[in-house]
Design a protein around this motif. Sequence first.
Motif, PDB file in Angstrom:
ATOM      1  N   LEU A 226      43.612  41.573  45.023  1.00  0.00           N
ATOM      2  CA  LEU A 226      43.494  40.569  46.065  1.00  0.00           C
ATOM      3  C   LEU A 226      43.463  39.187  45.424  1.00  0.00           C
ATOM      4  O   LEU A 226      42.879  39.000  44.360  1.00  0.00           O
ATOM      5  N   LYS A 227      44.120  38.223  46.047  1.00  0.00           N
ATOM      6  CA  LYS A 227      44.185  36.856  45.524  1.00  0.00           C
ATOM      7  C   LYS A 227      42.993  36.046  46.020  1.00  0.00           C
ATOM      8  O   LYS A 227      42.607  36.176  47.179  1.00  0.00           O
TER       9      LYS A 227
ATOM     10  N   ARG B  14      39.796  36.789  36.567  1.00  0.00           N
ATOM     11  CA  ARG B  14      40.537  36.788  35.305  1.00  0.00           C
ATOM     12  C   ARG B  14      40.230  38.010  34.437  1.00  0.00           C
ATOM     13  O   ARG B  14      41.142  38.707  33.983  1.00  0.00           O
ATOM     14  N   ASP B  15      38.960  38.288  34.188  1.00  0.00           N
ATOM     15  CA  ASP B  15      38.600  39.368  33.275  1.00  0.00           C
ATOM     16  C   ASP B  15      39.075  40.726  33.779  1.00  0.00           C
ATOM     17  O   ASP B  15      39.548  41.575  33.014  1.00  0.00           O
ATOM     18  N   ARG B  16      38.964  40.941  35.091  1.00  0.00           N
ATOM     19  CA  ARG B  16      39.389  42.209  35.663  1.00  0.00           C
ATOM     20  C   ARG B  16      40.907  42.347  35.628  1.00  0.00           C
ATOM     21  O   ARG B  16      41.447  43.427  35.374  1.00  0.00           O
ATOM     22  N   LEU B  17      41.586  41.230  35.871  1.00  0.00           N
ATOM     23  CA  LEU B  17      43.047  41.258  35.824  1.00  0.00           C
ATOM     24  C   LEU B  17      43.533  41.544  34.405  1.00  0.00           C
ATOM     25  O   LEU B  17      44.419  42.375  34.192  1.00  0.00           O
ATOM     26  N   LEU B  18      42.960  40.863  33.421  1.00  0.00           N
ATOM     27  CA  LEU B  18      43.358  41.084  32.030  1.00  0.00           C
ATOM     28  C   LEU B  18      43.077  42.525  31.601  1.00  0.00           C
ATOM     29  O   LEU B  18      43.874  43.137  30.884  1.00  0.00           O
TER      30      LEU B  18
ATOM     31  N   THR C  85      47.990  28.441  38.078  1.00  0.00           N
ATOM     32  CA  THR C  85      46.688  29.068  37.849  1.00  0.00           C
ATOM     33  C   THR C  85      46.837  30.368  37.067  1.00  0.00           C
ATOM     34  O   THR C  85      46.098  30.639  36.113  1.00  0.00           O
ATOM     35  N   MET C  86      47.812  31.170  37.458  1.00  0.00           N
ATOM     36  CA  MET C  86      48.039  32.438  36.774  1.00  0.00           C
ATOM     37  C   MET C  86      48.494  32.215  35.339  1.00  0.00           C
ATOM     38  O   MET C  86      48.082  32.935  34.422  1.00  0.00           O
ATOM     39  N   LYS C  87      49.338  31.216  35.127  1.00  0.00           N
ATOM     40  CA  LYS C  87      49.807  30.922  33.769  1.00  0.00           C
ATOM     41  C   LYS C  87      48.630  30.546  32.875  1.00  0.00           C
ATOM     42  O   LYS C  87      48.515  31.033  31.739  1.00  0.00           O
TER      43      LYS C  87
ATOM     44  N   ARG D  85      39.942  46.308  43.791  1.00  0.00           N
ATOM     45  CA  ARG D  85      39.498  45.320  44.765  1.00  0.00           C
ATOM     46  C   ARG D  85      38.626  44.300  44.060  1.00  0.00           C
ATOM     47  O   ARG D  85      37.713  44.663  43.332  1.00  0.00           O
ATOM     48  N   ASP D  86      38.879  43.014  44.312  1.00  0.00           N
ATOM     49  CA  ASP D  86      38.034  41.959  43.775  1.00  0.00           C
ATOM     50  C   ASP D  86      36.957  41.646  44.793  1.00  0.00           C
ATOM     51  O   ASP D  86      37.230  41.445  45.976  1.00  0.00           O
ATOM     52  N   GLU D  87      35.737  41.606  44.311  1.00  0.00           N
ATOM     53  CA  GLU D  87      34.626  41.325  45.223  1.00  0.00           C
ATOM     54  C   GLU D  87      34.508  39.841  45.451  1.00  0.00           C
ATOM     55  O   GLU D  87      34.821  39.039  44.587  1.00  0.00           O
TER      56      GLU D  87
END
Length: 269
Positions: free
Chosen positions: A239-240, A244-248, A153-155, A267-269
């Motif tokens: 948090l898992k 995607r957009d926030r991580l990038l 998923t991460m890839k 923190r991801d909501e």
Amino acid sequence: MKKILLVGKFNTVVQEMNRFLAQFFHVQLCSEHAGVLEGMMKIVEPDLVLISLIGAYDIDTSIFFMLSERYGQIPVLTIATKEESSAFFKYYESSQFENLIRPVENTVIMEAVCRRLGLDGKKVERDAAKEREEKAGRKRILVVDDNGTALRTMKAMLEDCYEVALAVSGAQAMTSIGKKRPDLILLDYEMPVCDGRMTLEMIRADEEMKDIPVIFLTAVNERANIEAVLKLKPAGYFLKPPVRDRLLAEIQKVLGNNGQHFQQVIRDE
């Protein structure tokens, strides 16, 4: 990018074709056994099948009937010497099949593949060269997680923007870093045996690795766990599963600041 299923004995001829064609297409190798080929046809869903008949006198000829009856819309190229070709021409029942006589240059194979796929060969080469240039300048991210699904998923989430390497444990991560240094590490905090904390300690204990920024990924949304993560002063944490957009955006921020540590809590909501 078009998909090619390259079928045949895993000899030097097939290996050479694979290396050449993989510059321009997604190439998947497959043995010449009918059962294996049928399974791979369903999984790969190729745009073209390329069969090497070099040294394949014992090939399962039912593959020709299977390709003709079930996958008649998919073009098939075969490559063989004159002698080998004569033994298989009787199975070529339609224009679906085309044979190239060896010895044959890779450029001729490329032309035949493009012609059967209705592609402009020059454009394919230009696009491939452009993609290689883009990848050469990409930052490298190492994702470390003991969960195979999470890694895939991460890839998929990152590979459009970065070169992505994967590791299923802290030990494998250290080996990967030693072979090719990543620009950033996404590290699962909860892993068996060697968890994220221990892996980070090993990274920071190595003089050549210690400055690589690390972003933690954690599935535990509890205050004590979050505080434990932050005490390690990572470049950030998510948090898992992360958005995607926030991580990038966070990765870009970290890499843009040369790996300096960030103290804010993500923190991801």
